[in-house]
Design a protein around this motif. Structure first.
Motif: not given
Ligand code: FAD
Ligand code: FES
Lengths: 361, 113
Positions: B11-14, B16, B22, B48, B51
């Motif tokens: 959910e919270m991964r960037i 772009e 990354f 983790a 996220d």
């Protein structure tokens, strides 16, 4: 007990720079860093640095860290690096206790350089402990090191350079910055950073602070309040902003605990962020052969941390009977660089602090 | 078979970023208070968890109020948890590993007022 010649605590710009000069001088160096990687605060700074050319201005913080680490490569045979290792105690007999891999290891050194950097200050307001309220450094770490957004809608408290830069970095990461709050009547950081935010439509609210946070197990919204020019709350000026993260960026204070514990003479200087070690013109503290450099001797910036590191490395090596081949010219050069870095209007606070600490500028 | 919270884990991964990239690393499986979760190689435990939508990391020692992480660099201790049975581990400094058992300590550690 592991006996060593020179131990450097902290692998940020100050510690890495100190290591390089001490290695050039012929010392054997043990560098101890509690994080998984070397680089200190630099590893999460994606913006191009201000400061002087010789200290890598216009280069991104993350890239400066890579350069400093790379510079140590030729000296592998005399350099021992411990990461994931926290120095938890320092004693007057030059013994350091290091916690690493669930074990305590004792080290004894002939000379020690403390370059532990700083920790973030906190702010007092109602419910300031709700999950979702973070320090600016934590937000940078999460976002720029691990690639994870701290929240979707963030309110920033503090418009100093760090607050402004982190706000911009949040936007780059795809996060919505709802407002930047500033208690003073003017923006604290450089206007170049502020205008970038304003152009992107982020309101910077001066004379405004956070009054209380709402939520139980996680942040839901914050109430702001306006302040008059005497920092008194203006009644009836409260407003509510919905957000899932609040970022506190109200300054740093030196991580002085190891020095204090060993009995080094300390002094409180507000302008430099809090307790700092007293040191002589050779960067030696009141404990012989113990040196300190970087943010732990007063909050400044990476450029001065690097120069201070070089000075501490130079002096510590000389105190161990291994003067750098170009000792005199290096010493002159480094002190000259420091003076230059602290000149101008941005250095006023630092110069005032150093004067109070009785240091030459 | 254990079902992992795959969707929430991303959910919270960037996705772009103009400057950083990354890399997609290997997935790591762990449990938090018995709940199976997924993180990515290179994550700290705290990263983790965040996220996976976990924000409540500990309780304050005296008034037992919920706390999240605060500093993420090992200064404050508000992210302490029990990891593989060892108490008071700073989850913001400890890298996630396959099969880790992470538990919040909540009111196990306390200072009586
Ligand atoms: C958002 C932001 C933007 C910035 N922008 C700029 C800029 O544009 N230009 C500029 O010049 N400066 C900038 N700075 C400031 C700069 O990053 C710091 O001044 C600089 O990193 C200080 O260097 P240091 O080596 O003293 O400390 P740090 O970089 O904090 O390094 C200290 C190291 O010591 C380690 N450590 C601490 N305690 C222990 C222990 N007990 N045992 C083992 N290891 C320990 C820490 O983990 C850390 O790695 C910025 C800072 C921030 C937060
Ligand atoms: S969040 Fe502060 S020590 Fe982990």
């Amino acid at each position: 007990m592991r006996e060593r010649d020179l131990i450097i605590v902290g692998g940020g710009p100050a510690g890495l720079s100190a290591a390089k000069v001490a290695l050039e001088s012929g010392c054997s160096v043990t560098l101890i860093e509690r994080a998984n990687d070397l680089g200190g605060q630099l590893v999460k700074q994606t913006h191009k640095f201000f400061g002087s050319k010789s200290e890598y201005a216009k280069t991104r913080g993350i890239d400066i860290a890579t350069i400093l680490i790379h510079d140590l490569e030729p000296y592998q045979d005399r350099l021992e690096i411990l990461t994931n290792a926290t120095v938890v105690a320092m004693y007057p007999d030059y013994v350091l206790s290091v916690y690493s891999g669930h074990d305590y290891i004792k080290f004894k050194a002939n000379a020690i350089i403390i370059a532990t950097g700083a920790s973030e200050k906190f702010l007092v307001f109602e419910n300031n402990d709700i999950p979702g309220i973070y320090g600016a450094g934590a937000i940078q770490t999460l976002m720029n090191q691990y690639g994870i957004m701290p929240g979707r809608d963030v309110v920033m408290v503090g418009s100093g350079n760090i607050g402004l830069i982190v706000s911009y970095q949040l936007i780059q990461a795809g996060v919505n910055v709802k407002a930047v709050l500033e208690a003073a009547d003017h923006i604290g950081g450089y206007l170049v950073h502020a205008s970038k935010l304003v152009r992107l439509g982020v309101p910077i609210l001066t004379n405004t602070t956070v009054k209380r946070a709402h939520g139980t197990t996680k942040l839901e919204k914050v109430d702001t309040i306006q302040l008059d020019n005497h920092w008194k709350e203006i009644e009836g000026s409260e407003e509510t902003i919905e957000c899932d993260a609040l970022c506190i960026s109200v300054g740093l204070s030196p991580l002085h605990q190891l020095l204090s514990m060993a009995g080094v003479e300390m002094i409180y200087i507000n302008e430099l962020g809090g307790m700092i070690p007293k040191k002589d013109e050779d960067y030696e503290t009141s404990m012989p052969h113990v040196y300190a450099c970087g943010d732990v001797t007063g909050i400044e910036e990476a450029s001065s941390a690097m120069v201070e590191g070089k000075i501490a490395g130079l002096m510590a090596a000389a105190s161990l009977g291994k003067p750098h081949p170009e000792f005199d010219s290096r010493k002159e050069e480094y002190f000259h660089q420091l003076t230059n870095l602290r000149q101008g209007p941005c250095g006023i606070k630092i110069r005032k602090g150093l004067e109070q600490a009785g240091e030459m500028i | 078979m254990i079902e992992y919270y795959l969707e929430s884990g991303e959910e919270m991964r960037i996705e772009e970023h103009p400057i950083l990239s990354f890399k997609k690393q290997n997935q790591l499986h762990f449990t938090f208070n018995g709940r199976p979760m997924i993180g990515i190689e290179g994550d700290t435990i705290a990263a983790a968890l965040h996220d996976n939508g976990i924000m409540h990391y500990s309780n304050s020692l005296k008034s037992h109020r919920p706390r999240g992480f605060y500093c993420a660099i090992g200064n404050c201790g508000s992210c302490n948890m029990k990891v593989n049975g060892v108490e008071n581990i700073k989850t913001c400094m400890t890298l996630l590993a396959e099969g880790m058992v992470v538990e919040s300590e909540l009111d196990e550690v306390t200072i009586d007022a």
